[in-house]
Design an enzyme around this catalytic site. Sequence first.
Site, PDB file in Angstrom:
ATOM      1  N   ALA A  87     -95.245 -25.203  44.130  1.00 59.31           N
ATOM      2  CA  ALA A  87     -96.449 -25.943  44.492  1.00 59.31           C
ATOM      3  C   ALA A  87     -96.247 -27.436  44.276  1.00 59.31           C
ATOM      4  CB  ALA A  87     -97.637 -25.440  43.682  1.00 59.31           C
ATOM      5  N   HIS A 134     -99.875 -15.939  35.365  1.00 62.18           N
ATOM      6  CA  HIS A 134     -99.208 -16.959  36.177  1.00 62.18           C
ATOM      7  C   HIS A 134     -98.617 -16.389  37.466  1.00 62.18           C
ATOM      8  CE1 HIS A 134     -97.245 -20.685  37.070  1.00 62.18           C
ATOM      9  NE2 HIS A 134     -96.025 -20.227  36.881  1.00 62.18           N
ATOM     10  N   HIS A 147     -95.933 -21.840  44.810  1.00 58.35           N
ATOM     11  CA  HIS A 147     -96.356 -21.295  43.528  1.00 58.35           C
ATOM     12  C   HIS A 147     -95.659 -22.060  42.409  1.00 58.35           C
ATOM     13  CE1 HIS A 147     -95.487 -18.398  40.111  1.00 58.35           C
ATOM     14  NE2 HIS A 147     -96.788 -18.573  40.041  1.00 58.35           N
ATOM     15  N   SER A 148     -96.419 -22.539  41.428  1.00 57.06           N
ATOM     16  CA  SER A 148     -95.876 -23.179  40.240  1.00 57.06           C
ATOM     17  C   SER A 148     -94.972 -24.362  40.625  1.00 57.06           C
ATOM     18  CB  SER A 148     -95.133 -22.132  39.404  1.00 57.06           C
ATOM     19  OG  SER A 148     -94.829 -22.599  38.117  1.00 57.06           O
ATOM     20  N   ARG A 149     -93.704 -24.334  40.259  1.00 57.01           N
ATOM     21  CA  ARG A 149     -92.801 -25.428  40.634  1.00 57.01           C
ATOM     22  C   ARG A 149     -92.767 -25.608  42.146  1.00 57.01           C
ATOM     23  NH1 ARG A 149     -87.248 -25.983  41.941  1.00 57.01           N
ATOM     24  NH2 ARG A 149     -86.271 -27.883  41.115  1.00 57.01           N
TER      25      ARG A 149
END
Length: 288
Positions: A102, A262, A98-100
């Site tokens: 990912a 997010h 997820h996010s960073r």
Amino acid sequence: MARNCDWEIDGLHLRGLAWGPVDGTPVLMLHGWMDHADSFAELAPRLDGCHVVAVDLSGQGLSTHRAAHATYNIWDDLPQIAELLDRLGWDDCVLVGHSRGANIAALFAAALPERVRALVSLDSLVVEPTDLTVVDTLRAFLQDTRKQKARPPRIFATQTDYIDRRTAQGNSPQVSQALATRALEQRGEGFVMRGDPRMFASSAIKLTHADVEDVLRAIQCPVLNIWAAGGIKSRRPKLGGLMKVAAALIADYESAELVGDHHFHLDPTAAAQIADAMLDFIDRQRRR
């Protein structure tokens, strides 16, 4: 019910959580910036038939901070992830970020494709390329790192103060509440953020457009890229272009968009939808 996990890797004490049968499909989850394993508390239990492990990356959650001379560039976690797979006894896995997380997962899948059977990226895929020179990024890194090392810890009188601050920054009250306990450590009469302040520093080197394309081109596994309608893409329009590049460079790439912000994977409704999409995706890979 989540199970607590811990590992000693490269002198770092890493903590995490696990769900599901140990003989299930191996799934390793990497959280976003200044988050931790609890960010998957809604999603992971819904992945029936999977052995899910979510790790607190170093400097975040309950895992230890890196040494004073070390950095938190997104590639710094890669050796620990490889070692963690070895400790788990997994030759390969479904890698979820997820996010960073990912962005880290994409680098790992590109560098060690034999260890990743499928990649699921939540509200990100790869870092946005930079137009800055290497000298500019190094200067920002040096200035930010020195500033953050000297920064006193942020103290909240109560957990509610932390929740209110996170909510004011854009997270829902539900998400802020879910992330509070593992993000905070009680000291005296207040609560201090566990995350290493150096996580706020700029990276020493940032990827160029050519670097990002090289990463995407090197990803050999199938990729499921799920975006939140009200998430990071709504604030960074350049990511739409990156999706087109990914679709052109990754042989098996599919994307979807779901309602949510997010941290949509912490919303029960969105988490159920993500889990359904993931299970269908994993099943299709298994039947190939």
